[in-house]
Design an enzyme around this catalytic site. Structure first.
Site, PDB file in Angstrom:
ATOM      1  N   ASP A  81       0.849  -1.198   0.000  1.00  0.00           N
ATOM      2  CA  ASP A  81       0.000   0.000   0.000  1.00  0.00           C
ATOM      3  C   ASP A  81       0.888   1.253   0.000  1.00  0.00           C
ATOM      4  O   ASP A  81       1.797   1.373   0.820  1.00  0.00           O
ATOM      5  CB  ASP A  81      -0.867  -0.039   1.272  1.00  0.00           C
ATOM      6  CG  ASP A  81      -1.938   1.032   1.303  1.00  0.00           C
ATOM      7  OD1 ASP A  81      -2.403   1.450   0.227  1.00  0.00           O
ATOM      8  OD2 ASP A  81      -2.331   1.429   2.429  1.00  0.00           O
ATOM      9  N   HIS A 179      -7.433  10.315   3.374  1.00  0.00           N
ATOM     10  CA  HIS A 179      -7.134   9.328   4.415  1.00  0.00           C
ATOM     11  C   HIS A 179      -7.523   9.856   5.794  1.00  0.00           C
ATOM     12  O   HIS A 179      -7.593  11.071   5.995  1.00  0.00           O
ATOM     13  CB  HIS A 179      -5.635   8.995   4.401  1.00  0.00           C
ATOM     14  CG  HIS A 179      -5.213   8.284   3.152  1.00  0.00           C
ATOM     15  ND1 HIS A 179      -4.411   8.854   2.201  1.00  0.00           N
ATOM     16  CD2 HIS A 179      -5.506   7.044   2.699  1.00  0.00           C
ATOM     17  CE1 HIS A 179      -4.224   7.993   1.211  1.00  0.00           C
ATOM     18  NE2 HIS A 179      -4.883   6.885   1.483  1.00  0.00           N
ATOM     19  N   GLY A 211      -8.993   5.953   0.937  1.00  0.00           N
ATOM     20  CA  GLY A 211      -9.677   6.819   1.896  1.00  0.00           C
ATOM     21  C   GLY A 211     -11.154   6.493   2.037  1.00  0.00           C
ATOM     22  O   GLY A 211     -11.987   7.397   2.091  1.00  0.00           O
ATOM     23  N   SER A 213     -12.858   4.757   4.495  1.00  0.00           N
ATOM     24  CA  SER A 213     -13.474   4.491   5.796  1.00  0.00           C
ATOM     25  C   SER A 213     -14.715   5.348   5.954  1.00  0.00           C
ATOM     26  O   SER A 213     -14.798   6.458   5.415  1.00  0.00           O
ATOM     27  CB  SER A 213     -12.472   4.791   6.920  1.00  0.00           C
ATOM     28  OG  SER A 213     -11.574   3.712   7.057  1.00  0.00           O
ATOM     29  N   ARG A 260      -8.967   0.934  12.835  1.00  0.00           N
ATOM     30  CA  ARG A 260      -8.237   1.550  13.959  1.00  0.00           C
ATOM     31  C   ARG A 260      -9.229   2.057  14.998  1.00  0.00           C
ATOM     32  O   ARG A 260      -8.972   2.018  16.202  1.00  0.00           O
ATOM     33  CB  ARG A 260      -7.378   2.704  13.454  1.00  0.00           C
ATOM     34  CG  ARG A 260      -6.267   2.266  12.521  1.00  0.00           C
ATOM     35  CD  ARG A 260      -5.446   3.443  12.045  1.00  0.00           C
ATOM     36  NE  ARG A 260      -4.436   2.987  11.092  1.00  0.00           N
ATOM     37  CZ  ARG A 260      -3.377   3.689  10.738  1.00  0.00           C
ATOM     38  NH1 ARG A 260      -3.184   4.892  11.225  1.00  0.00           N
ATOM     39  NH2 ARG A 260      -2.499   3.197   9.884  1.00  0.00           N
TER      40      ARG A 260
HETATM   41  P1  13P Z   1      -8.886   5.291   5.293  1.00  0.00           P
HETATM   42  O1  13P Z   1      -7.977   6.184   6.055  1.00  0.00           O
HETATM   43  O2  13P Z   1     -10.134   5.995   4.865  1.00  0.00           O
HETATM   44  O3  13P Z   1      -9.202   4.028   5.998  1.00  0.00           O
HETATM   45  O4  13P Z   1      -8.130   4.892   3.921  1.00  0.00           O
HETATM   46  C1  13P Z   1      -7.190   3.847   3.901  1.00  0.00           C
HETATM   47  C2  13P Z   1      -6.397   3.810   2.645  1.00  0.00           C
HETATM   48  O5  13P Z   1      -6.685   4.453   1.658  1.00  0.00           O
HETATM   49  C3  13P Z   1      -5.218   2.934   2.639  1.00  0.00           C
HETATM   50  O6  13P Z   1      -4.483   3.048   1.457  1.00  0.00           O
HETATM   51  O1  G3H Z   2      -3.237   5.055   3.545  1.00  0.00           O
HETATM   52  C1  G3H Z   2      -2.575   4.710   4.504  1.00  0.00           C
HETATM   53  C2  G3H Z   2      -2.985   3.538   5.311  1.00  0.00           C
HETATM   54  O2  G3H Z   2      -4.053   3.885   6.161  1.00  0.00           O
HETATM   55  C3  G3H Z   2      -1.805   2.995   6.050  1.00  0.00           C
HETATM   56  O3  G3H Z   2      -1.415   3.877   7.040  1.00  0.00           O
HETATM   57  O4  G3H Z   2       0.973   4.349   6.572  1.00  0.00           O
HETATM   58  O5  G3H Z   2      -0.005   4.678   8.868  1.00  0.00           O
HETATM   59  O6  G3H Z   2       0.365   2.366   7.949  1.00  0.00           O
HETATM   60  P1  G3H Z   2       0.083   3.814   7.641  1.00  0.00           P
HETATM   61 ZN    ZN Z   3      -4.562   5.027   0.617  1.00  0.00          ZN
END
Ligand code: 13P
Ligand code: G3H
Ligand code: ZN
Length: 317
Positions: A81, A179, A211, A213, A260
């Site tokens: 990711d 995010h 993003g 959530s 989270r």
């Molecule tokens: P959220 O912060 O909305 O959960 O998005 C997660 C995401 O895009 C991880 O790549």
């Molecule tokens: O988009 C980011 C994901 O929520 C992962 O977050 O980089 O804090 O692990 P992180």
């Molecule tokens: Zn992301």
């Protein structure tokens, strides 16, 4: 069983979105597998650079291998990711991953193309697919001019050129989400009109929603009631949007923040109600179950729940 992300997308496109969930530790991993089996859904495990640093690459990969043995019914892909070039190359060379995301969206258009193209060449040579990003993810603020907010969104014309010149396999699009827990201010929301314009010029091409959530108000209030200090105006993506997004080419939906929030709520409430306990396995057990239920619920909303049999059949598993 670990499968390729490309195979999952072939089955999912236009039918459902595959949930892409980040993992960082044992409890999250166990809850994730349990929830997907509970809801009979295929899924994507996402590993961020931060997760690799926190848990250690070997330990994270070991967790996934062990979970695969423990849940032989599970069908999933393993994905990097928001990778940078070194992280993508490390993952490609390891032979463990199904796909990588190269995120050079902060770079100017030409530079984004150049970097993405390099990663695509390395990844394709080893049979991995590549997700790239075009546009700027970020909350669309109320006081921002329409022209300025539109400029941050993925431009459909540029998207076509980007896909053609990079050879990427899927595209993360900026359609108004961001995010974290604070996505939208006032009446701002997700721009399905822009998504429709992108799909119109890239028919059949898998689009990815980051993003995503939903930041449930109830979750935020429970966290605050148990001592948290989250801004109560926190707002996310309406879960009922997913079905509409699937019809517009979205094949992968990224969800991390909501998980989270589940962790924070469970642990805050547990230690508020049982201040004498110090065995971390007690709240851990509750969290695994709650996280599994959360995943099963999300999969219902994404339409991926109940699709495991179809995936097996179409992939000949
Ligand atoms: P959220 O912060 O909305 O959960 O998005 C997660 C995401 O895009 C991880 O790549
Ligand atoms: O988009 C980011 C994901 O929520 C992962 O977050 O980089 O804090 O692990 P992180
Ligand atoms: Zn992301």
């Amino acid at each position: 069983m670990i499968v390729t992300t490309a195979d999952l997308f072939k089955v999912a496109y236009g039918r459902f979105a595959v949930g892409a969930y980040n993992i960082n530790n044992l409890e999250q991993t166990r809850g994730l597998f349990q929830g997907n089996i509970q809801s009979q859904a295929p899924f994507i495990i996402q590993i961020s650079k931060g997760a690799r640093k926190y848990a250690g690459v070997k330990l994270l990969e070991g967790l996934i291998r062990a979970a695969q043995d423990e849940f032989p019914e599970a069908v999933f892909a393993v994905h990097i990711d928001h990778g940078d070039e070194p992280t993508c190359y490390d993952a490609i060379d390891s032979g463990f991953y199904s796909s990588v995301m190269i995120d050079a969206s902060h770079e100017p258009f030409e530079k984004n193309i150049e970097i993405t193209r390099r990663v695509v060449e390395r990844a394709h040579a080893k049979g991995l697919s590549v997700e790239a990003e075009l546009g700027q993810l970020g909350g669309v603020e109320e006081d921002i001019a329409v022209d300025e907010s539109n400029a941050r969104l993925t431009d459909p014309k540029q998207a076509v050129e980007f896909v053609e010149r990079t050879g990427c396999d899927s595209l993360a699009v900026a359609i108004g989400t961001s995010h974290g827990a604070y996505k939208f201010v006032g009446k701002q929301g997700i721009r399905l009109d822009r998504l429709a314009e992108i799909q119109a010029v890239l028919p059949g091409f898998p689009l990815v929603m980051h993003g995503s959530s939903s930041v449930p108000q109830e979750e935020v209030l429970r966290i605050n009631d148990a001592g948290g200090k989250l801004d109560p105006s926190a707002k996310g993506v309406d879960e009922n949007t997913f079905v509409k997004a699937v019809a517009l080419g979205v094949t992968k939906v990224n969800i991390d923040t909501d998980g989270r929030l589940v962790w924070t709520r469970v642990h805050r409430e547990f230690f508020r109600d049982k201040p004498e306990v110090f065995d971390f396995r007690k709240p851990g057990e509750i969290y695994v179950k709650e996280y599994a239920d959360f995943i099963a619920h999300k999969n219902q909303k994404l339409g991926s729940a109940g699709q495991l049999a179809l995936v097996r059949q179409e992939l000949g598993l």
